[in-house]
Design a protein around this motif. Structure first.
Motif, mmCIF file in Angstrom:
data_model
loop_
_atom_site.group_PDB
_atom_site.id
_atom_site.type_symbol
_atom_site.label_atom_id
_atom_site.label_comp_id
_atom_site.label_asym_id
_atom_site.label_seq_id
_atom_site.Cartn_x
_atom_site.Cartn_y
_atom_site.Cartn_z
ATOM 1 N N LYS A 106 -22.889 7.344 36.923
ATOM 2 C CA LYS A 106 -23.053 8.870 36.241
ATOM 3 C C LYS A 106 -21.845 9.677 36.065
ATOM 4 O O LYS A 106 -21.731 10.376 34.703
ATOM 5 C CB LYS A 106 -23.916 9.693 37.191
ATOM 6 N N LYS A 107 -20.797 9.422 36.911
ATOM 7 C CA LYS A 107 -19.474 10.212 36.607
ATOM 8 C C LYS A 107 -18.796 9.467 35.418
ATOM 9 O O LYS A 107 -18.393 10.271 34.306
ATOM 10 C CB LYS A 107 -18.604 9.949 37.773
ATOM 11 N N GLU A 108 -18.664 8.196 35.130
ATOM 12 C CA GLU A 108 -18.200 7.741 33.964
ATOM 13 C C GLU A 108 -18.943 7.938 32.551
ATOM 14 O O GLU A 108 -18.434 8.230 31.753
ATOM 15 C CB GLU A 108 -18.199 5.911 34.402
ATOM 16 N N LYS A 109 -20.159 8.105 32.854
ATOM 17 C CA LYS A 109 -21.016 8.407 31.520
ATOM 18 C C LYS A 109 -20.774 10.076 31.054
ATOM 19 O O LYS A 109 -20.462 10.238 29.911
ATOM 20 C CB LYS A 109 -22.407 8.450 32.023
ATOM 21 N N ARG A 110 -20.515 10.763 32.268
ATOM 22 C CA ARG A 110 -20.137 12.312 32.004
ATOM 23 C C ARG A 110 -18.909 12.186 31.212
ATOM 24 O O ARG A 110 -18.771 13.166 30.308
ATOM 25 C CB ARG A 110 -20.130 13.153 33.103
ATOM 26 N N GLU A 111 -17.733 11.358 31.591
ATOM 27 C CA GLU A 111 -16.489 11.515 31.044
ATOM 28 C C GLU A 111 -16.563 11.079 29.921
ATOM 29 O O GLU A 111 -15.946 11.520 28.830
ATOM 30 C CB GLU A 111 -15.570 10.389 31.773
ATOM 31 N N ILE A 112 -17.403 10.024 29.308
ATOM 32 C CA ILE A 112 -17.484 9.515 28.201
ATOM 33 C C ILE A 112 -18.274 10.528 27.373
ATOM 34 O O ILE A 112 -17.442 10.673 25.982
ATOM 35 C CB ILE A 112 -18.241 8.127 27.873
ATOM 36 N N LEU A 113 -19.210 11.028 27.670
ATOM 37 C CA LEU A 113 -19.946 12.117 26.807
ATOM 38 C C LEU A 113 -18.978 13.237 26.562
ATOM 39 O O LEU A 113 -19.034 13.803 25.447
ATOM 40 C CB LEU A 113 -21.368 12.355 27.400
ATOM 41 N N GLU A 114 -18.028 13.702 27.416
ATOM 42 C CA GLU A 114 -17.327 14.696 27.239
ATOM 43 C C GLU A 114 -16.230 14.265 26.075
ATOM 44 O O GLU A 114 -15.722 15.139 25.260
ATOM 45 C CB GLU A 114 -16.608 14.955 28.608
ATOM 46 N N ASP A 115 -15.861 13.035 26.193
ATOM 47 C CA ASP A 115 -14.831 12.701 25.016
ATOM 48 C C ASP A 115 -15.636 12.732 23.727
ATOM 49 O O ASP A 115 -14.903 13.004 22.675
ATOM 50 C CB ASP A 115 -14.442 11.242 25.161
ATOM 51 N N LEU A 116 -16.748 12.329 23.847
ATOM 52 C CA LEU A 116 -17.735 12.326 22.320
ATOM 53 C C LEU A 116 -17.828 13.560 21.791
ATOM 54 O O LEU A 116 -18.068 13.777 20.638
ATOM 55 C CB LEU A 116 -19.284 11.506 22.644
ATOM 56 N N LYS A 117 -17.664 14.613 22.549
ATOM 57 C CA LYS A 117 -17.895 16.060 22.108
ATOM 58 C C LYS A 117 -16.860 16.414 21.133
ATOM 59 O O LYS A 117 -17.253 16.999 20.080
ATOM 60 C CB LYS A 117 -17.854 17.155 23.139
ATOM 61 N N LYS A 118 -15.625 15.891 21.244
ATOM 62 C CA LYS A 118 -14.455 16.101 20.326
ATOM 63 C C LYS A 118 -14.612 14.901 19.364
ATOM 64 O O LYS A 118 -13.553 15.149 18.448
ATOM 65 C CB LYS A 118 -13.213 16.011 21.108
ATOM 66 N N GLU A 119 -15.308 14.018 19.406
ATOM 67 C CA GLU A 119 -15.121 12.846 18.445
ATOM 68 C C GLU A 119 -15.618 13.358 16.826
ATOM 69 O O GLU A 119 -16.693 13.531 16.475
ATOM 70 C CB GLU A 119 -16.021 11.599 18.989
ATOM 71 N N SER A 120 -14.556 13.063 15.876
ATOM 72 C CA SER A 120 -15.092 13.399 14.401
ATOM 73 C C SER A 120 -15.470 12.127 13.899
ATOM 74 O O SER A 120 -15.975 12.449 12.545
ATOM 75 C CB SER A 120 -13.827 14.215 13.825
ATOM 76 N N ARG A 121 -15.284 10.934 14.439
ATOM 77 C CA ARG A 121 -15.901 9.942 13.612
ATOM 78 C C ARG A 121 -17.402 9.619 13.853
ATOM 79 O O ARG A 121 -17.766 10.181 14.918
ATOM 80 C CB ARG A 121 -15.108 8.687 14.181
ATOM 81 N N THR A 122 -17.920 8.834 13.157
ATOM 82 C CA THR A 122 -19.259 8.434 13.276
ATOM 83 C C THR A 122 -19.471 7.722 14.678
ATOM 84 O O THR A 122 -18.643 6.916 14.759
ATOM 85 C CB THR A 122 -19.951 7.771 12.012
ATOM 86 N N ILE A 123 -20.387 7.976 15.603
ATOM 87 C CA ILE A 123 -20.518 7.306 17.090
ATOM 88 C C ILE A 123 -21.650 6.457 16.608
ATOM 89 O O ILE A 123 -22.699 6.653 16.398
ATOM 90 C CB ILE A 123 -20.823 8.475 17.880
ATOM 91 N N ILE A 124 -21.280 4.940 17.436
ATOM 92 C CA ILE A 124 -22.385 4.108 17.420
ATOM 93 C C ILE A 124 -22.569 3.758 18.789
ATOM 94 O O ILE A 124 -21.660 3.296 19.597
ATOM 95 C CB ILE A 124 -22.048 2.970 16.621
ATOM 96 N N LEU A 125 -23.967 3.777 19.219
ATOM 97 C CA LEU A 125 -24.186 3.531 20.743
ATOM 98 C C LEU A 125 -25.485 2.359 20.327
ATOM 99 O O LEU A 125 -26.518 2.504 19.550
ATOM 100 C CB LEU A 125 -24.854 4.899 21.367
ATOM 101 N N TYR A 126 -25.701 1.635 21.631
ATOM 102 C CA TYR A 126 -26.787 0.666 21.890
ATOM 103 C C TYR A 126 -27.688 1.198 22.549
ATOM 104 O O TYR A 126 -26.944 2.106 23.790
ATOM 105 C CB TYR A 126 -26.325 -0.691 22.298
ATOM 106 N N GLU A 127 -28.956 1.052 22.928
ATOM 107 C CA GLU A 127 -29.769 1.474 23.914
ATOM 108 C C GLU A 127 -30.993 0.809 24.071
ATOM 109 O O GLU A 127 -31.663 0.233 22.963
ATOM 110 C CB GLU A 127 -29.951 3.117 23.678
ATOM 111 N N ALA A 128 -31.673 0.593 25.310
ATOM 112 C CA ALA A 128 -32.734 -0.087 25.655
ATOM 113 C C ALA A 128 -33.952 0.721 25.460
ATOM 114 O O ALA A 128 -33.559 1.931 25.692
ATOM 115 C CB ALA A 128 -32.439 -0.780 27.054
#
Length: 282
Positions: free
Chosen positions: A140-162
């Protein structure tokens, strides 16, 4: 002579995407290291490939890499395949590749299908600049940190999910990013391939009464550069010009260069920044 490691891309759904070069290589090597031998045997049978297989996956990636390198050191050639797509992309194969280089083993990659690029080209979103996050971490902590970084991301974001985590991930993306344009790609290249251009909110609404099925790739619009610059300008207005200068100089920047950067950040001329700093000294 030492053997070689071949990274062999396999279809992500449609068997017609298997390249002749990969078929030839899988027939030629001494051993195939597969993420799941039960899945890969069906692929090998379809293409009449009878090369011996061994398992290589997340839970044995280090100790099995040692064993595979020992075999390559005595001249055996090894092919690495994942369940679908290109090995070492969001995959334990990256460990084997790194250890091969450390051991002086030659590595080559045979290109083919990869879900993230297939989804990006189908998305209708910007393709010049993009970032790939793979699966968000379970921690959960690592996920929160990544999502916080993605808030500032101006590039198109690609994710995988089950499928069983999709609804939760959409909620987390909305909480972190707000509503953004989103292309939801499901079962790429397969019979029931589905590409839905929507928004994060729209995707959440889709699955309120419908259970997600199949593997998903999410292509999310990045923050617009205009919005990013406006936020940056607002942030700079909250600190003094002197503090702004100190931040850049603390990074090792020369005084003149820091002054140019501060002027650009704040939409001022370099002369105005200089005059302000001069007056502040007196």
């Amino acid at each position: 002579m030492k053997g070689k490691l071949y990274l062999c891309a396999t279809p992500i759904g449609n068997l017609g995407d298997m390249t002749p070069r990969v078929v030839e290589t899988l027939q030629m090597v001494d051993l195939i290291a597969a993420e799941d031998t039960r899945n890969s045997i069906r692929l090998l049978n379809h293409f009449d490939i009878h090369t011996p297989m061994t398992s290589y996956h997340e839970y044995n990636k280090v100790e099995k890499a040692v064993s595979l390198i020992e075999q390559m050191n005595v001249g055996k050639n090894v092919a690495l395949v994942t369940d679908a797509g290109t090995p070492a992309v969001s995959d334990p194969g990256e460990v084997l590749v790194r250890m091969c280089y450390e051991a002086g083993i030659v590595v080559t990659s045979l290109p083919g299908a990869v879900a993230c690029i297939t989804a990006l080209t189908l998305s209708g979103l910007g393709t010049r600049r993009f970032c790939f996050e793979g699966f968000l971490p379970a921690d959960k902590k690592e996920k929160r940190e990544i999502l916080e970084d993605l808030k500032k991301e101006s590039r198109t974001i690609i994710l995988y999910e089950a499928p069983h985590r999709l609804v939760r991930t959409l909620a987390e993306l909305y909480d972190a990013l707000g509503d953004r344009r989103l292309t939801l790609c499901r079962e790429l290249t397969k019979k029931f391939e589905e590409v839905t251009r929507t928004t994060i909110c729209g995707a959440r609404a889709m699955y309120e009464g419908e259970e997600p099925r199949g593997e998903y790739v999410l292509v999310v619009e990045g923050k617009s550069l205009l919005e990013f610059r406006q936020e940056q300008e607002q942030n700079w207005q909250q600190i003094s010009i002197e503090e702004h200068m100190r931040q850049y100089e603390a990074q090792g920047m020369e005084h003149k260069d820091a002054m140019k950067k501060v002027a650009k950040d704040r939409g001022m001329s370099k002369r105005d920044v200089y005059q302000y700093l001069l007056s502040a000294e007196h």
